[in-house]
Design a protein around this motif. Structure first.
Motif, short mmCIF file in Angstrom:
data_model
loop_
_atom_site.label_atom_id
_atom_site.label_comp_id
_atom_site.label_asym_id
_atom_site.label_seq_id
_atom_site.Cartn_x
_atom_site.Cartn_y
_atom_site.Cartn_z
N GLN A 266 0.77 -1.66 0.40
CA GLN A 266 0.41 0.02 -0.23
C GLN A 266 1.34 1.22 0.06
O GLN A 266 1.09 1.73 -0.52
CB GLN A 266 -0.64 0.33 1.29
N GLU A 267 1.89 1.82 0.82
CA GLU A 267 2.58 1.96 0.95
C GLU A 267 3.15 2.38 -0.03
O GLU A 267 3.71 3.95 -1.18
CB GLU A 267 3.71 2.05 2.16
N LEU A 268 4.10 1.53 -0.78
CA LEU A 268 4.95 1.39 -2.56
C LEU A 268 3.24 2.20 -3.65
O LEU A 268 3.54 3.15 -4.42
CB LEU A 268 5.23 0.57 -3.08
N ALA A 269 2.62 2.17 -3.58
CA ALA A 269 1.51 2.00 -3.93
C ALA A 269 1.10 3.56 -4.25
O ALA A 269 0.56 4.34 -5.17
CB ALA A 269 -0.04 0.86 -3.92
N ASP A 270 1.38 4.09 -3.49
CA ASP A 270 0.49 5.67 -2.79
C ASP A 270 1.68 6.31 -3.73
O ASP A 270 1.43 7.40 -4.12
CB ASP A 270 0.47 5.66 -1.25
N ILE A 271 3.31 5.89 -3.08
CA ILE A 271 4.09 7.26 -3.53
C ILE A 271 4.01 6.78 -5.43
O ILE A 271 4.75 7.70 -5.81
CB ILE A 271 5.57 6.33 -3.13
N ASN A 272 3.62 5.36 -6.03
CA ASN A 272 3.81 5.29 -7.01
C ASN A 272 3.03 6.64 -7.67
O ASN A 272 3.09 6.79 -9.21
CB ASN A 272 2.83 4.18 -7.88
N LYS A 273 2.57 6.93 -7.07
CA LYS A 273 1.31 8.32 -7.49
C LYS A 273 2.67 9.17 -8.19
O LYS A 273 1.91 10.15 -9.08
CB LYS A 273 0.18 9.24 -6.53
N ILE A 274 3.53 9.39 -8.03
CA ILE A 274 4.39 10.04 -8.24
C ILE A 274 4.55 10.50 -9.70
O ILE A 274 5.28 11.19 -10.29
CB ILE A 274 5.39 10.33 -7.72
N ARG A 275 4.08 9.06 -10.17
CA ARG A 275 4.84 8.44 -12.20
C ARG A 275 3.58 9.72 -12.75
O ARG A 275 3.86 10.71 -13.34
CB ARG A 275 4.17 7.57 -12.64
N ASP A 276 2.58 9.71 -12.38
CA ASP A 276 1.85 10.70 -12.68
C ASP A 276 1.68 12.22 -12.80
O ASP A 276 1.34 13.06 -13.25
CB ASP A 276 -0.18 10.88 -12.05
N ILE A 277 2.42 12.73 -11.54
CA ILE A 277 2.87 13.91 -11.17
C ILE A 277 4.35 14.18 -11.94
O ILE A 277 3.80 15.24 -13.05
CB ILE A 277 3.34 14.53 -10.10
N LEU A 278 5.00 13.49 -12.69
CA LEU A 278 6.27 14.08 -13.16
C LEU A 278 5.55 13.69 -14.56
O LEU A 278 6.43 14.36 -15.82
CB LEU A 278 7.09 12.47 -13.08
N ASP A 279 5.13 12.81 -14.74
CA ASP A 279 4.56 12.70 -16.30
C ASP A 279 4.26 13.56 -16.94
O ASP A 279 3.77 14.23 -17.84
CB ASP A 279 3.20 10.86 -16.10
N LEU A 280 3.21 14.62 -15.77
CA LEU A 280 2.69 15.38 -15.95
C LEU A 280 3.41 16.82 -16.30
O LEU A 280 3.49 17.80 -17.94
CB LEU A 280 1.28 16.09 -15.26
N GLY A 281 4.64 17.32 -15.35
CA GLY A 281 4.95 17.98 -15.70
C GLY A 281 6.36 17.46 -17.41
O GLY A 281 6.06 18.59 -17.68
N ARG A 282 6.80 16.79 -16.96
CA ARG A 282 7.04 16.53 -18.72
C ARG A 282 6.08 17.44 -20.47
O ARG A 282 6.34 17.33 -20.62
CB ARG A 282 7.90 14.88 -18.93
N GLY A 283 5.04 17.02 -20.09
CA GLY A 283 3.63 17.05 -20.96
C GLY A 283 3.92 18.30 -20.70
O GLY A 283 3.69 19.43 -21.78
#
Length: 283
Positions: A266-283
């Motif tokens: 659960q901890e790792l899954a919650d942290i996985n959300k950073i992918r969306d933030i980083l992908d948004l930043g690259r876009g």
């Protein structure tokens, strides 16, 4: 714009020199570095057109690209000596102390506090390349304190190098960089140290190191001469970032010690959300 002078001819200063010469072929770029080797390399590599300690009186822009703990003295000395049509821009990774020091200088309007968000783990003029700055963010602080006419020279340079301008308060800059840059470097250095200590017992450990280890520890190859001063100059913000990081490490350690696979997932899954933030930043 006819003349630029660069003090500090490493990765950043060197890349600015190469990029500026590419965009402005007739530009005269003089430069100085405390390292004789760096100075000679910069000449051979075409980063500068002439090596000299002091800029010409009609220099348009002076770039300061030295370690963070040296910038204050160099900035003050440079401001004391320049003519009224020269702009001084520092490229340091910390801004609060430098802006405070320059605040009461009689030539404060001829200073622009900048920080290009660009770099690699390599250092020195041989690591410099013109494309380093292309499309990168240039953070500028206290823009209202810089002379409007002189700022136009900076805009001309940054636009030619295809840099994206962002404006921040110096204290805000230092707080944010402590988390997204400075902490990353501390973490990478300490991971490298931990594995080196293990290597004393097991010489074959690097045979098992994959791309994940290489990418995580990459920043540990960065220049200590650059990073040790940054860690002391931005001490309070970095300590705050480290306290949070250490707390999170302790938390995951406890879950591993308890073999609590469900909570770890659960901890790792919650942290996985950073992918969306980083992908948004690259876009």
């Amino acid at each position: 714009m006819n003349k630029i002078h660069i003090i500090g001819l490493g990765l950043l200063g060197g890349s600015f020199g190469l990029a500026a010469r590419r965009k402005f072929p007739e530009l005269t770029i003089t430069g100085f570095d405390i390292s004789e080797k760096n100075l000679k390399d910069a000449e051979v590599l075409g980063i500068i057109t002439e090596a000299k300690e002091n800029p010409d009186s009609d220099t348009d822009i002076i770039l300061l690209a030295t370690p963070a703990d040296s910038l204050g003295d160099i900035l003050e000395k440079t401001l004391n000596e320049i003519g009224e049509n020269t702009l001084v821009i520092d490229l340091g990774s910390t801004k609060s102390n430098l802006c405070a020091r320059a605040g009461n200088h009689s030539k404060r309007k001829q200073y622009l506090a900048g920080h290009p968000i660009a770099g690699t783990e390599y250092s020195g003029p041989k690591a410099a390349f013109a494309e380093l700055l292309d499309g990168k963010v240039m953070i500028l602080c206290e823009m209202d304190k810089t002379d409007l006419h002189l700022k136009e020279k900076a805009y001309q340079l940054f636009e030619a190098l295809n840099m994206k301008l962002r404006f921040m308060d110096p204290e805000e800059h230092d707080r944010h960089l402590a988390f997204v840059s400075h902490l990353s470097h501390v973490s990478s250095f300490m991971l490298g140290k931990t594995v080196l200590q293990k290597m004393e017992d097991d010489r074959n450990i690097f045979d098992m190191a994959g791309s994940g280890f290489a990418s995580t520890v990459r920043l540990a190859k960065s220049s200590p001469s650059m990073w040790a001063p940054i860690l002391t100059e931005n001490k309070e913000n970095i300590l705050q970032a480290l306290d949070g990081y250490i707390s999170n490490l302790s938390s995951i350690r406890d879950l591993i010690a308890k073999s609590d696979g469900e909570k770890i997932h659960q901890e790792l899954a919650d942290i996985n959300k950073i992918r969306d933030i980083l992908d948004l930043g690259r876009g």
